[in-house]
Design a protein around this motif. Structure first.
Motif, PDB file in Angstrom:
ATOM      1  N   PHE A  48       0.531  -1.134  -0.282  1.00  0.00           N
ATOM      2  CA  PHE A  48      -0.032   0.002   0.310  1.00  0.00           C
ATOM      3  C   PHE A  48       0.905   0.927   0.083  1.00  0.00           C
ATOM      4  CE2 PHE A  48      -1.928   3.320   2.539  1.00  0.00           C
ATOM      5  CZ  PHE A  48      -3.086   3.907   1.944  1.00  0.00           C
ATOM      6  N   HIS A  49       0.434   2.650  -0.903  1.00  0.00           N
ATOM      7  CA  HIS A  49       1.404   3.810  -1.331  1.00  0.00           C
ATOM      8  C   HIS A  49       0.115   4.271  -0.665  1.00  0.00           C
ATOM      9  CE1 HIS A  49       4.970   2.134  -2.878  1.00  0.00           C
ATOM     10  NE2 HIS A  49       3.963   1.172  -3.139  1.00  0.00           N
ATOM     11  N   GLY A  58       6.812  -2.412   2.559  1.00  0.00           N
ATOM     12  CA  GLY A  58       7.673  -3.996   1.864  1.00  0.00           C
ATOM     13  C   GLY A  58       8.944  -2.977   1.477  1.00  0.00           C
ATOM     14  N   MET A  59       8.357  -1.892   0.995  1.00  0.00           N
ATOM     15  CA  MET A  59       9.758  -0.790   0.973  1.00  0.00           C
ATOM     16  C   MET A  59      10.565  -0.779   1.614  1.00  0.00           C
ATOM     17  SD  MET A  59       7.970   1.016  -2.221  1.00  0.00           S
ATOM     18  CE  MET A  59       9.211   2.932  -2.471  1.00  0.00           C
ATOM     19  N   LEU A  60      10.113  -0.379   3.077  1.00  0.00           N
ATOM     20  CA  LEU A  60      10.921  -0.071   4.305  1.00  0.00           C
ATOM     21  C   LEU A  60      11.764  -0.960   4.713  1.00  0.00           C
ATOM     22  CD1 LEU A  60       8.194   3.240   5.236  1.00  0.00           C
ATOM     23  CD2 LEU A  60      10.233   3.892   4.275  1.00  0.00           C
ATOM     24  N   LEU A  61      10.806  -1.949   4.837  1.00  0.00           N
ATOM     25  CA  LEU A  61      11.481  -3.382   5.266  1.00  0.00           C
ATOM     26  C   LEU A  61      12.810  -4.219   4.477  1.00  0.00           C
ATOM     27  CD1 LEU A  61       8.000  -5.206   6.447  1.00  0.00           C
ATOM     28  CD2 LEU A  61       9.826  -3.601   7.728  1.00  0.00           C
ATOM     29  N   GLN A  62      12.486  -3.876   3.264  1.00  0.00           N
ATOM     30  CA  GLN A  62      13.016  -3.937   2.415  1.00  0.00           C
ATOM     31  C   GLN A  62      15.061  -3.284   2.132  1.00  0.00           C
ATOM     32  OE1 GLN A  62      13.181  -7.247   0.388  1.00  0.00           O
ATOM     33  NE2 GLN A  62      16.100  -6.760   0.671  1.00  0.00           N
ATOM     34  N   HIS A  63      14.234  -1.533   2.336  1.00  0.00           N
ATOM     35  CA  HIS A  63      15.593  -0.591   3.010  1.00  0.00           C
ATOM     36  C   HIS A  63      16.039  -1.164   4.272  1.00  0.00           C
ATOM     37  CE1 HIS A  63      16.971   3.429   3.108  1.00  0.00           C
ATOM     38  NE2 HIS A  63      17.166   3.062   4.733  1.00  0.00           N
ATOM     39  N   MET A  64      15.653  -1.163   5.154  1.00  0.00           N
ATOM     40  CA  MET A  64      16.389  -2.402   6.604  1.00  0.00           C
ATOM     41  C   MET A  64      16.723  -3.098   6.277  1.00  0.00           C
ATOM     42  SD  MET A  64      12.859  -1.815   9.001  1.00  0.00           S
ATOM     43  CE  MET A  64      11.891  -0.636   9.520  1.00  0.00           C
ATOM     44  N   VAL A  65      16.184  -3.836   5.164  1.00  0.00           N
ATOM     45  CA  VAL A  65      17.602  -5.027   5.777  1.00  0.00           C
ATOM     46  C   VAL A  65      18.594  -4.442   4.074  1.00  0.00           C
ATOM     47  CG1 VAL A  65      17.634  -7.080   3.920  1.00  0.00           C
ATOM     48  CG2 VAL A  65      15.820  -6.503   5.225  1.00  0.00           C
ATOM     49  N   ILE A  91      18.632  -0.045  -4.611  1.00  0.00           N
ATOM     50  CA  ILE A  91      17.163   0.172  -5.366  1.00  0.00           C
ATOM     51  C   ILE A  91      16.405   0.386  -4.409  1.00  0.00           C
ATOM     52  CG2 ILE A  91      15.592  -0.735  -5.996  1.00  0.00           C
ATOM     53  CD1 ILE A  91      16.572  -2.262  -8.493  1.00  0.00           C
ATOM     54  N   ALA A  92      16.920  -0.295  -3.028  1.00  0.00           N
ATOM     55  CA  ALA A  92      15.776  -0.210  -1.506  1.00  0.00           C
ATOM     56  C   ALA A  92      16.596   0.597  -0.362  1.00  0.00           C
ATOM     57  CB  ALA A  92      15.581  -1.700  -0.727  1.00  0.00           C
ATOM     58  N   ALA A  99      12.585   1.718  -6.812  1.00  0.00           N
ATOM     59  CA  ALA A  99      11.923   0.709  -5.922  1.00  0.00           C
ATOM     60  C   ALA A  99       9.866   0.650  -6.171  1.00  0.00           C
ATOM     61  CB  ALA A  99      12.531   1.320  -4.186  1.00  0.00           C
ATOM     62  N   LYS A 100       9.469   1.206  -6.248  1.00  0.00           N
ATOM     63  CA  LYS A 100       8.193   1.288  -6.170  1.00  0.00           C
ATOM     64  C   LYS A 100       7.877  -0.106  -7.678  1.00  0.00           C
ATOM     65  CE  LYS A 100       5.934   4.855  -4.946  1.00  0.00           C
ATOM     66  NZ  LYS A 100       5.881   6.431  -5.929  1.00  0.00           N
ATOM     67  N   ASP A 101       8.402  -0.435  -9.081  1.00  0.00           N
ATOM     68  CA  ASP A 101       8.458  -1.067  -9.492  1.00  0.00           C
ATOM     69  C   ASP A 101       8.740  -2.926  -9.015  1.00  0.00           C
ATOM     70  OD1 ASP A 101       6.886   0.206 -11.187  1.00  0.00           O
ATOM     71  OD2 ASP A 101       9.456   0.836 -12.068  1.00  0.00           O
ATOM     72  N   LYS A 102      10.038  -2.318  -8.301  1.00  0.00           N
ATOM     73  CA  LYS A 102      10.490  -4.111  -8.051  1.00  0.00           C
ATOM     74  C   LYS A 102      10.136  -4.452  -6.839  1.00  0.00           C
ATOM     75  CE  LYS A 102      13.806  -3.546 -11.679  1.00  0.00           C
ATOM     76  NZ  LYS A 102      14.465  -4.701 -12.272  1.00  0.00           N
ATOM     77  N   ILE A 103       9.885  -3.285  -5.811  1.00  0.00           N
ATOM     78  CA  ILE A 103       9.921  -4.581  -4.513  1.00  0.00           C
ATOM     79  C   ILE A 103       8.357  -4.171  -3.785  1.00  0.00           C
ATOM     80  CG2 ILE A 103      10.231  -3.847  -2.115  1.00  0.00           C
ATOM     81  CD1 ILE A 103      12.912  -2.298  -2.500  1.00  0.00           C
TER      82      ILE A 103
END
Length: 175
Positions: A48-49, A58-65, A91-92, A99-103
């Protein structure tokens, strides 16, 4: 007998040098609260955006990783990321339209597994270090220097900051 760590105490953690264990203690609490913030989210909620300028949970979680993995390379291996590593993590780290397109389209188990594996490696590596390691100063960013203590503080505070965003997004999803 192994001492059980209390999440509400910043204290020494078995297996770690004294100052490193205090950092680990804070990282453990941070991760515990992040886990609570994402518990039970569906793929749709993770993707969700709030609007076309925002990041998803999800993007924020992948960013943390990706941030944690980048700092693992910079501090444990004491080197900059290779081009291939940047292609994988960048990207993350940067987020934005690419990132929106990939994550997207990943479930919570995927993100939690990635977060757990990354943290497990961090903790294994931190157990090998002594407190003097925290004071080692290396390049940071383009023209800065920072010690390892700051770099791992930054990993933790980045997660805290994004957890706040996650909580805001989650409230909007549930409205």
């Amino acid at each position: 007998m192994k001492k059980v760590h209390n999440l509400s105490m910043i204290e020494e953690v078995d297996g770690f040098a004294p100052q490193i264990s205090r950092l680990v203690s804070m990282m453990n609490y941070t991760r515990h609260t992040t886990e609570g913030a994402i518990r039970g989210l569906t793929v749709e909620e993770l993707d969700f955006h709030l609007d076309d300028q925002s990041n998803s949970i999800g993007m924020l979680l992948q960013h943390m990783v990706s941030v944690e993995r980048a700092f693992q390379i910079m501090t444990f291996e004491q080197r900059e990321l290779t081009d291939a590593e940047w292609d994988e993590l960048g990207i993350a780290i940067e987020l934005g339209d690419r990132a929106k397109d990939k994550i997207c389209g990943r479930d919570l188990d995927y993100y939690w597994s990635e977060m757990s594996l990354s943290r497990e490696y961090t903790l294994q590596e931190l157990q090998k270090r002594d407190d003097d390691w925290l004071d080692v100063i290396t390049p940071y960013g383009w023209n800065e220097k920072a010690n390892h203590y700051f770099k791992w503080f930054h990993v933790m505070e980045d997660e805290l900051s994004h957890r706040g965003q996650i909580l805001l997004i989650r409230k909007r999803i549930l409205v």
